[in-house]
Design an enzyme around this catalytic site. Structure first.
Site, PDB file in Angstrom:
ATOM      1  N   GLU A 184      33.499  27.714  39.218  1.00 56.01           N
ATOM      2  CA  GLU A 184      33.690  29.119  39.601  1.00 56.01           C
ATOM      3  C   GLU A 184      33.550  29.278  41.095  1.00 56.01           C
ATOM      4  O   GLU A 184      32.854  28.500  41.754  1.00 56.01           O
ATOM      5  CB  GLU A 184      32.622  30.007  38.925  1.00 56.01           C
ATOM      6  CG  GLU A 184      32.844  30.196  37.448  1.00 56.01           C
ATOM      7  CD  GLU A 184      31.753  31.045  36.810  1.00 56.01           C
ATOM      8  OE1 GLU A 184      30.797  31.436  37.511  1.00 56.01           O
ATOM      9  OE2 GLU A 184      31.875  31.312  35.608  1.00 56.01           O
TER      10      GLU A 184
ATOM     11  N   ARG B  86      21.576  38.808  20.591  1.00 61.46           N
ATOM     12  CA  ARG B  86      20.264  39.178  20.025  1.00 61.46           C
ATOM     13  C   ARG B  86      19.801  40.464  20.683  1.00 61.46           C
ATOM     14  O   ARG B  86      20.427  40.953  21.620  1.00 61.46           O
ATOM     15  CB  ARG B  86      19.248  38.077  20.343  1.00 61.46           C
ATOM     16  CG  ARG B  86      19.127  37.874  21.847  1.00 61.46           C
ATOM     17  CD  ARG B  86      17.952  37.038  22.294  1.00 61.46           C
ATOM     18  NE  ARG B  86      17.783  37.139  23.731  1.00 61.46           N
ATOM     19  CZ  ARG B  86      18.379  36.382  24.638  1.00 61.46           C
ATOM     20  NH1 ARG B  86      19.204  35.426  24.258  1.00 61.46           N
ATOM     21  NH2 ARG B  86      18.173  36.565  25.925  1.00 61.46           N
TER      22      ARG B  86
END
Ligand code: MV4
Length: 679
Positions: free
Chosen positions: A200, A292
């Site tokens: 990246e 989560r």
């Protein structure tokens, strides 16, 4: 809705889930390890099942054992909390196979977000913004190098299977690429068993901004706005807030919609967090998705007035989302500080031990009654989520978090002021904590002004760790007050109080108090003395050659004292732990260790004589009386113990000021027998 659920976790998050169960009338089942037999989360649930040894591998990570516990107790669903098995596909799968609802996303969604490169490909297809880069299957070294050159340096190499900052390499120049790639692949292979990497563009000074999303099984998906979690230390979040400060309504909406698109792209169900990395100019890029409930979910609850655990339970029970995007609103600002048992002066190593004294600021525990009902005006300004109580022990087995302190304010400024006040009201004796470190960050210029990025702590390291000015004089006066009042003293002879018992109500009196200053690192500095004097109605303390008027009294609560030096009054709490006096005053924590000067005098003389009973026994003779002038070694008292006589001699020359026992008295081991004013 479920009648009973099992909470496959411990600590504050288990207590947090139990609180919502209680509010909704759902029975809760705790699981616990050996170390957690008396833990708060066990008490917070209706039932508890022991699942094994203290280490996580022997207990909270045992898939079969937890499913067996759910079966045995008739729990219809399992809430995994965060950490442990919360993002474990095998566990979600095993629950499903056992006919138990996993309160979390579908197995496929966990899997899709598990690989970074695969997730990025999915996100690209869903038009979610990605950092310019390469995340292809072809891992040929030359091809990767060409891709890096095309992206332009600096670039960041990331292990595709990595997370939490592990397996990342910044490459500044093309010449360094080949070596960095080899090293990154080696680390990825050994850490994750997979050496696939992605490349990246490296963003300098990014912010970590994340979006809370929720989706149901009926096609509904919403975002519950954003959080800024830029303040991190080695990829551990330290402070989190909602909403992310300084962003335009347009950016926030775009980011929220991108997060919902990300969730939809993986057929997400339940609570999820989409993490973005953001530049200083507000461009944001998808980083990863956490499948989560997150540690920092309370800040979102506080600004939305929603109970996210209730949302999770409803969605898991196949109900539609409680609110639509249009119905969701933000009210004010919330900030969370994570209070840890750790030692900032020792590189933030976890600090274990018993919480001998634990006092949190005034607030509401798991304030979801207030926020969850969404009743305006009932929001608690200070919320405390904690899985431990005073007397509990922080062990090396689990995360050493003590509490999450969450504050709400109408504005960020108000929340910040409240947080600062609340942090200054935290009192912990036992393990070291990061409370002062949190106070320093909250007070720092960049945090106060909302100038946030992930390098904040490192860049301001020196200022954040600079020694702070503390109310030393006031704290010392309070420690002396506690010592002189006998409040909190222990009864046996080794207690500091006994050395003071030649206290006189009338007439002149001086007493030299020995102290050692204990710095925040626990290392003791040199011995110093404070002289207390009473002459008629005047009391003074003399320290460092300065004598000042001194008054003191008990305060209203336990361990509470007031002391006045000159004309300034300080109120504080002094928690006495053996000879260590922990003083909490004016928002600061200080500690002084009392030094028994009498013992020192005896030691210095090398005398064998002691003023305390060497063993339990009976006094058979008292050879001196108050006022008797004695030499070193002069016999003072004779004791009989185990059918033998022991003569207690004077440890040093001096004057007997008090005899504490008479002939025939039974005396406990270590009890002080008389008081000697050493010359
Ligand atoms: C980055 C980055 C700069 N540029 N990616 C660190 C952990 C992982 N979740 C992503 N991380 C980063 N990715 C690009 N292209 C800087 C970080 C980063 C970071 C990100 C979020 C929060 C804290 C961080 C601390 C250091 C580096």
């Amino acid at each position: 809705m479920f009648n009973k659920i099992l909470i496959a976790n411990r600590g504050e998050i288990a207590c947090r889930v139990a609180a919502t169960c209680k509010r909704l009338g759902i029975a809760s089942v705790a699981v616990y390890s050996d170390a957690d037999a008396n833990a708060k989360h066990v008490a917070a649930c209706d039932e508890a099942v022991h699942i094994g040894g203290s280490s996580a591998a022997e207990s909270y990570l045992r898939v079969e054992r937890i499913i067996e516990a759910a079966r045995a107790t008739g729990a219809q669903a399992v809430h995994p909390g965060y950490g442990f098995l919360s993002e474990n596909e095998d566990f979600a799968q095993a629950c499903e196979a056992a006919g138990i609802v996993f309160i979390g996303p579908p197995v496929e969604a966990i899997a899709a977000m598990g690989s970074k490169a695969a997730a990025k490909a999915l996100m690209h297809a869903a038009a979610v913004p990605l950092v310019p880069g390469y995340h292809g299957d072809d891992q040929d070294a030359q091809l990767l190098h060409r891709e890096a050159n095309a992206i332009g340096y600096p670039v960041l190499l990331k292990a595709s299977a990595g997370g939490g900052g592990k397996g990342m390499r910044v490459v500044e120049r093309s010449e360094d690429f080949a070596a960095a790639l080899a090293s990154c692949k080696r680390e990825a292979a050994s850490s994750f068993g997979n050496d696939r990497v992605l490349i990246e563009k490296y963003l300098t000074r990014p912010r970590h901004v994340e979006v809370q999303v929720f989706a149901d099984r009926h096609g509904g998906a919403v975002y519950l706005f954003d959080r800024d979690c830029s303040v991190q230390r080695r990829h551990q979040k330290v402070l989190e807030e909602a909403p992310a400060p300084g962003l335009s309504a347009e950016i926030k909406r775009e980011m929220g919609e991108a997060a919902v698109a990300a969730a939809r792209a993986v057929n997400y169900v339940g609570a999820g967090t989409v993490e973005f990395i953001m530049t200083s100019t507000g461009e944001f890029y998808f980083m990863e998705m956490n499948t989560r409930l997150q540690v920092e979910h309370p800040v979102t609850e506080m600004v939305t007035g929603q109970d996210l655990v209730e949302w999770q339970l409803r969605v898991a029970a196949d109900q539609p989302l409680p609110l639509t995007q249009e119905q969701l609103k933000i009210d004010g600002h919330a900030i969370e500080a994570r209070i840890y048992a750790e030692h900032p002066a020792r590189g933030f190593l976890p600090s274990t031990g018993t919480l001998k004294h634990l006092r949190m600021p005034e607030g509401v525990e798991f304030a979801i009654d207030a926020s969850g009902l969404g009743e305006p005006g009932r929001k608690a300004p200070v919320r405390i989520d904690s899985g431990v109580r005073e007397g509990d022990t922080i062990t090396p087995f689990y995360d050493p978090m003590i509490a999450k302190l969450i504050v709400h304010g109408a504005t960020r400024e108000e929340a910040l002021a409240r947080l600062s006040r609340a942090l200054h009201a935290c009192e912990v004796v036992g393990p070291h904590t990061n409370v002062e470190f949190l106070q320093s960050i909250v007070a720092s210029e960049p945090f106060a002004t909302g100038d946030l990025d992930t390098g904040l702590i490192e860049r301001h390291h020196d200022a954040l760790f600079a020694p702070r000015k503390k109310p030393y004089k006031e704290a010392l006066a309070l420690a002396c007050a506690a010592l002189l009042t006998r409040e909190g003293g222990t009864a046996h002879g080794a207690s500091p109080w006994d050395a003071l018992s030649h206290w006189r109500l009338n007439g002149g009196y001086t007493q030299t108090l020995g102290w050692r200053d204990i710095d925040s690192g626990g290392e003791s500095a040199g011995l110093f003395t404070v002289t207390f004097a009473r002459d008629g109605g005047t009391q003074t303390l003399e320290h460092d050659g300065v004598r000042e008027d001194f008054k003191w009294s008990d305060g209203s609560g336990p361990h509470e004292f007031r002391a006045t030096i000159v004309d300034a009054r300080a109120t504080g709490r002094v928690f006495v732990d053996g000879d260590t006096f922990h003083v909490f005053c004016l928002g600061e924590a200080l500690a002084f260790e009392w030094q028994n000067l009498l013992a020192h005098a005896a030691d210095a003389e090398g005398g064998e004589g002691r003023l305390t009973a060497p063993m339990p026994g009976k006094v058979i003779a008292v050879l001196v009386e108050p006022g008797t002038v004695v030499e070193k070694g002069t016999p003072l008292i004779v004791m009989e113990a185990m059918k033998m006589e022991h003569t207690i001699g004077a440890p040093a020359a001096g004057t007997v000021s008090e005899v504490l026992y008479a002939v025939g008295d039974q005396v406990a081991d270590g009890a002080q027998l008389l008081v000697l004013d050493v010359q």
